[in-house]
Design an enzyme around this catalytic site. Structure first.
Site, PDB file in Angstrom:
ATOM      1  N   TYR A 144       0.847  -1.194   0.000  1.00 56.39           N
ATOM      2  CA  TYR A 144       0.000   0.000   0.000  1.00 56.39           C
ATOM      3  C   TYR A 144       0.886   1.247   0.000  1.00 56.39           C
ATOM      4  CZ  TYR A 144      -3.331   3.510   1.579  1.00 56.39           C
ATOM      5  OH  TYR A 144      -4.104   4.637   1.673  1.00 56.39           O
ATOM      6  N   ASP A 145       1.870   1.245   0.887  1.00 57.77           N
ATOM      7  CA  ASP A 145       2.770   2.403   0.984  1.00 57.77           C
ATOM      8  C   ASP A 145       3.479   2.651  -0.344  1.00 57.77           C
ATOM      9  OD1 ASP A 145       2.023   2.615   3.587  1.00 57.77           O
ATOM     10  OD2 ASP A 145       3.833   1.667   4.404  1.00 57.77           O
ATOM     11  N   GLU A 161     -29.818  -1.616  13.968  1.00 56.11           N
ATOM     12  CA  GLU A 161     -28.368  -1.415  13.877  1.00 56.11           C
ATOM     13  C   GLU A 161     -27.878  -0.820  15.195  1.00 56.11           C
ATOM     14  OE1 GLU A 161     -27.587   1.533  10.747  1.00 56.11           O
ATOM     15  OE2 GLU A 161     -29.401   2.561  11.407  1.00 56.11           O
ATOM     16  N   LYS A 220     -26.366   1.647  17.942  1.00 53.91           N
ATOM     17  CA  LYS A 220     -26.339   3.097  18.081  1.00 53.91           C
ATOM     18  C   LYS A 220     -24.914   3.489  18.452  1.00 53.91           C
ATOM     19  CE  LYS A 220     -28.580   7.096  20.015  1.00 53.91           C
ATOM     20  NZ  LYS A 220     -27.359   7.803  20.356  1.00 53.91           N
ATOM     21  N   ASP A 225     -21.757   5.836  19.327  1.00 56.42           N
ATOM     22  CA  ASP A 225     -21.628   7.012  20.163  1.00 56.42           C
ATOM     23  C   ASP A 225     -20.450   7.832  19.664  1.00 56.42           C
ATOM     24  OD1 ASP A 225     -22.407   8.628  22.144  1.00 56.42           O
ATOM     25  OD2 ASP A 225     -21.447   7.512  23.765  1.00 56.42           O
ATOM     26  N   ARG A 260     -23.705  18.112  12.972  1.00 54.60           N
ATOM     27  CA  ARG A 260     -25.144  18.346  13.128  1.00 54.60           C
ATOM     28  C   ARG A 260     -25.420  19.756  13.646  1.00 54.60           C
ATOM     29  NH1 ARG A 260     -28.506  13.869  15.507  1.00 54.60           N
ATOM     30  NH2 ARG A 260     -27.289  14.035  17.393  1.00 54.60           N
ATOM     31  N   TYR A 306     -25.809   5.838   8.386  1.00 59.71           N
ATOM     32  CA  TYR A 306     -27.082   5.211   8.761  1.00 59.71           C
ATOM     33  C   TYR A 306     -28.285   5.861   8.080  1.00 59.71           C
ATOM     34  CZ  TYR A 306     -26.604   8.956  12.238  1.00 59.71           C
ATOM     35  OH  TYR A 306     -26.376  10.148  12.857  1.00 59.71           O
ATOM     36  N   LYS A 347     -32.014   2.394  24.333  1.00 61.36           N
ATOM     37  CA  LYS A 347     -30.720   2.585  24.985  1.00 61.36           C
ATOM     38  C   LYS A 347     -30.412   1.455  25.963  1.00 61.36           C
ATOM     39  CE  LYS A 347     -28.804   6.348  24.889  1.00 61.36           C
ATOM     40  NZ  LYS A 347     -29.076   7.767  24.981  1.00 61.36           N
ATOM     41  N   CYS A 380       3.449  -3.976  52.962  1.00 60.25           N
ATOM     42  CA  CYS A 380       2.379  -4.786  52.386  1.00 60.25           C
ATOM     43  C   CYS A 380       1.233  -4.903  53.391  1.00 60.25           C
ATOM     44  CB  CYS A 380       2.932  -6.173  52.034  1.00 60.25           C
ATOM     45  SG  CYS A 380       1.648  -7.354  51.597  1.00 60.25           S
ATOM     46  N   CYS A 390       1.175  -8.789  54.582  1.00 65.33           N
ATOM     47  CA  CYS A 390       2.215  -9.459  55.373  1.00 65.33           C
ATOM     48  C   CYS A 390       3.196  -8.506  56.036  1.00 65.33           C
ATOM     49  CB  CYS A 390       2.967 -10.474  54.510  1.00 65.33           C
ATOM     50  SG  CYS A 390       4.167  -9.720  53.397  1.00 65.33           S
ATOM     51  N   CYS A 396       4.822  -6.236  46.698  1.00 63.17           N
ATOM     52  CA  CYS A 396       5.210  -6.708  48.019  1.00 63.17           C
ATOM     53  C   CYS A 396       6.470  -7.547  47.833  1.00 63.17           C
ATOM     54  CB  CYS A 396       4.088  -7.545  48.610  1.00 63.17           C
ATOM     55  SG  CYS A 396       4.661  -8.604  49.942  1.00 63.17           S
ATOM     56  N   CYS A 427       4.466 -13.997  52.062  1.00 58.70           N
ATOM     57  CA  CYS A 427       3.194 -13.273  52.020  1.00 58.70           C
ATOM     58  C   CYS A 427       2.029 -14.217  51.696  1.00 58.70           C
ATOM     59  CB  CYS A 427       3.288 -12.175  50.960  1.00 58.70           C
ATOM     60  SG  CYS A 427       1.792 -11.200  50.829  1.00 58.70           S
TER      61      CYS A 427
HETATM   62  C1  9MJ Z   1     -26.508   6.265  15.510  1.00 61.49           C
HETATM   63  N1  9MJ Z   1     -26.100   7.245  16.312  1.00 61.49           N
HETATM   64  O1  9MJ Z   1     -25.908   5.214  15.481  1.00 61.49           O
HETATM   65  C2  9MJ Z   1     -29.289   7.490  13.734  1.00 61.49           C
HETATM   66  N2  9MJ Z   1     -27.674   6.518  14.703  1.00 61.49           N
HETATM   67  O2  9MJ Z   1     -31.128   8.308  12.428  1.00 61.49           O
HETATM   68  C3  9MJ Z   1     -28.277   5.622  13.860  1.00 61.49           C
HETATM   69  N3  9MJ Z   1     -28.322   7.673  14.611  1.00 61.49           N
HETATM   70  C4  9MJ Z   1     -30.213   8.519  13.329  1.00 61.49           C
HETATM   71  N4  9MJ Z   1     -29.291   6.241  13.266  1.00 61.49           N
HETATM   72  C5  9MJ Z   1     -31.825   9.468  12.274  1.00 61.49           C
HETATM   73  N5  9MJ Z   1     -27.882   4.344  13.694  1.00 61.49           N
HETATM   74  C6  9MJ Z   1     -31.300  10.400  13.100  1.00 61.49           C
HETATM   75  C7  9MJ Z   1     -30.257   9.799  13.778  1.00 61.49           C
END
Ligand code: 9MJ
Length: 683
Positions: free
Chosen positions: A45-46, A123, A125, A127, A146, A235, A323, A417, A420, A435, A441
């Site tokens: 790749y490099d 699917e 969620k 973070d 957003r 998503y 959640k 310790c 002991c 220790c 011990c």
């Molecule tokens: C996340 N955070 O994984 C949405 N999201 O759909 C997924 N967020 C989402 N969908 C509409 N899997 C507004 C937010």
């Protein structure tokens, strides 16, 4: 090649090669960052990348905005421009329980009579940070956060550095305008690596992958973002110049076909039962996923139904985030205790006001080591954030300094310790404090005895892990010397122990008393003293009495024992400084452990008969191979496993095979046992 006002112009062949390299590299990026399934080694790749870079440097006109070399090219910004979203980016409503999820499903059914059961996409969620990425004519033209949902920040230069984001769509029939929406996130592994590097450089570390991802994208200098291990997962979509497919599921697959990463966990499920099964399954697998998630997202699959359901001001009515229960909670540190592990490692543990985290009551959290305590500045009385991830021991994440009471007490490593009373030692540069009462011990008892009895140490046949457990738990054995006081009657009284095995063990114990000095040193289980170091010590010290003088740690340094640096010297000194350990050794010698005289310390390693010789042992000999190896090492030789040009001698016993052949072909000197004995000048 043509010259044009000073700049070189590539030939058609160069142009074609550059285009080919761009496509190739983009494909390998996709395989590596999206599919996790690279096709070529990194070095290849490099090589492709360098070739493209060289072409573009020579002929700047071949450089296109979608070239993989142009992911980092933009200069740092002074501020992010604002981007108005053409379609709002709204967030998801939450369901915290199965009941709330069932309620969501009922609302859908009420609005869409006759669709029972509703098909949902499911699917994880993620973070991270929500992002809208715009393609025009197949080229990435803009990426925006957003923000408040209607206006975000233009982070195009930063998002261009995220390798899983295609700079140009692949495949066919992509729309003239396409906005994809998804999450920029960091894998756990990337996050750990990032924080480890930051900690080593003394820089600020991020509290969690989400903060790390957000912080990395909000960098004004894209070169900084480029060094962060960010990923993208799509998503959904915003503005799009064609009609989407009939279902969310099919449309996401189509986006995937254009090179946009989507979740590997994306599925279609039926009704609330299907949702629950998916949720429970992912919950079980959560800790094993390579990224952090905080729940599962369910979306009505049929696009026509999504349109009919519409949205409130804040959330789409056709989607919900189920959640997981919170994995973090606030509580107060009531005390900090120090636990001693099997190997003597002394670990700080916070005792907490009990608190519910993800449905489990947590009253203790690990603080890992004293450096972590100092770094996080955890004090007794502090309010802290604790986190429980999967089934691992909960940990203290951070301190809410603003809630610190005036009488909060800083935490200090104890000098003795807690189990002991032996000294606690932390050699310079080591993270872990230990220790030093290894032989004495109670916390280290089982480990110490197991090691003492092991094959390469005292080689007490038949004394395995289970039996050590039984002996210690029954109170018969507290330290290694107790082994030699065991009687056949005591042993036969243990569960799963017959008279025959009891007699065999007594015999094995008796046999083990006749050993070698190096084995005995190794058997003591001094931290960092493996077989090689034990060997080095045995050849430089005349006996245990002299070795005990190492508690003055300069003593080892003065002797210049090969391969022993200051850390190991400190461990050895720490071990012998403990009267408990010296007494335990006395009791072992009193029990009858002995070894032949070792070379006098005046004899420097160079004066040993086999000094500097590399030897290999093969075939069946009259004694165990380890014993012969030990004799060779005592005589100054280095014993290795494989024959090479560097081998000085091969010791060949009965039925020697490939090693013998190899030695013959390389012209290595071959000795049988009689010749070896002659060489060692011993019977
Ligand atoms: C996340 N955070 O994984 C949405 N999201 O759909 C997924 N967020 C989402 N969908 C509409 N899997 C507004 C937010």
């Amino acid at each position: 090649m043509v010259e044009n006002g000073g700049a070189l112009i590539g030939s058609d062949a160069d142009r074609e090669r550059a285009a080919r390299l761009r496509t190739e590299i983009a494909r390998h990026n996709y395989r590596y960052y999206v599919l996790d399934d690279p096709e070529i080694p990194d070095a290849e790749y490099d090589r492709l990348f360098s070739e493209l870079q060289a072409l573009e440097t020579r002929y700047p006109e071949l450089r296109t905005p979608d070239s993989p070399t142009q992911r980092v090219g933009a200069a740092p910004l002074s501020a992010f421009a604002q981007v108005r979203h053409r379609l709002p980016m709204i967030s998801l409503a939450n369901a915290m329980s199965d009941d709330e999820l069932a309620e969501f499903d009922r609302r859908i059914l009420a609005a869409l009579p006759g669709t029972d059961p509703v098909i949902y996409t499911a699917e994880p969620k993620l973070d991270g940070l929500a992002m809208s990425i715009r393609y025009e004519a197949g080229l990435l033209v803009q990426a925006a956060t957003r923000g408040d949902g209607s206006t975000g920040e233009d982070v195009t230069a930063n998002v261009r550095t995220v390798k899983s984001v295609p700079l140009r769509l692949v495949g066919e029939a992509w729309p003239a305008v396409l906005e994809v929406r998804g999450e920029v996130y960091m894998t756990r592994e990337g996050f750990d690596r990032l924080n480890k590097g930051a900690a080593e450089r003394g820089e600020r570390v991020f509290a969690n992958p989400r903060n790390a991802a957000a912080g990395s994208l909000r960098q004004l200098d894209p070169r900084v973002t480029a060094m962060r291990p960010l990923r993208f997962c799509c998503y959904g979509w915003g503005e799009i110049s064609i009609d989407p497919d009939e279902s969310q599921y099919a449309m996401l697959q189509r986006l995937a076909g254009w090179g946009i990463p989507i979740s590997k966990e994306l599925r279609q499920v039926e009704g609330p039962d299907g949702c629950r099964t998916y949720f429970d399954d992912l919950g079980r697998r959560r800790a094993a996923l390579p990224y952090e998630i905080d729940g599962v997202v369910f979306k009505v699959d049929r696009i026509a139904d999504q349109t009919r359901l519409g949205a409130t001001a804040r959330h789409p009515k056709w989607a919900i985030a189920r959640k997981f229960p919170a994995q973090e909670a606030l509580t107060v540190v009531e005390s900090v205790e120090f636990q001693v592990g099997r190997t003597g490692a002394v670990t700080p543990v916070a005792r907490l006001q009990p608190v519910q985290v993800g449905g489990v009551t947590v009253a203790n959290a690990t603080l890992h080591n004293i450096d972590e305590v100092t770094r996080k500045d955890v004090r007794v009385g502090d309010t802290v954030v604790i986190r429980r991830a999967g089934d691992v021991i909960p940990e203290v994440v951070s301190v809410l300094v603003e809630r610190r009471p005036p009488d909060a007490v800083p935490v200090e490593m104890p000098a003795q310790c807690p189990v002991c009373g032996s000294d606690v030692l932390r050699p310079p540069g080591e993270v872990v404090a230990r220790c030093t009462g290894g032989l004495y011990c109670p916390a280290q008892r089982k480990q110490a005895i197991r090691h003492f009895a092991s094959r390469r140490a005292m080689d007490i046949e038949g004394l395995g892990e289970k039996l050590v457990e039984q002996l210690v738990d029954s109170g018969l054995v507290r330290e290694p010397a107790d082994l030699y006081r065991l009687t056949a009657e005591q042993l036969a009284g243990l569960e799963r122990m017959g008279e025959k095995s009891a007699a065999n063990l007594i015999e094995a114990l008796e046999r083990s008393k006749s050993t070698r000095f190096a084995r005995f040193i190794f058997a003591l289980g001094i931290p960092d003293v493996g077989e090689t170091t034990a060997q080095a010590l045995a050849s430089r010290f005349s006996g245990i009495g002299e070795l005990e003088r190492t508690r003055d740690s300069d003593f080892i340094g003065d002797r210049g024992v090969k391969g022993i640096g200051p850390v190991v010297a400190a461990e050895i000194a720490g071990f012998f400084a403990q009267a408990h350990n010296r007494e335990a050794i006395e009791r072992l010698l009193a029990a009858g452990i002995h070894w032949p005289d070792t070379p006098a310390p005046a004899k420097t390693p160079d004066a040993l008969p086999l000094a500097g010789k590399t030897m290999v042992i093969t075939g069946t000999l009259s004694r165990p191979r380890e014993e012969i190896a030990a004799r060779l090492q005592d005589a100054g030789a280095k014993v290795t496993n494989n024959v090479s040009k560097k081998t000085d001698y091969l010791i060949a016993g009965e039925a020697a095979g490939s090693k013998l052949q190899k030695a013959q072909s390389l012209g290595v000197a071959i000795l049988d046992e009689t010749m070896l004995n002659a060489l060692l000048d011993r019977p």
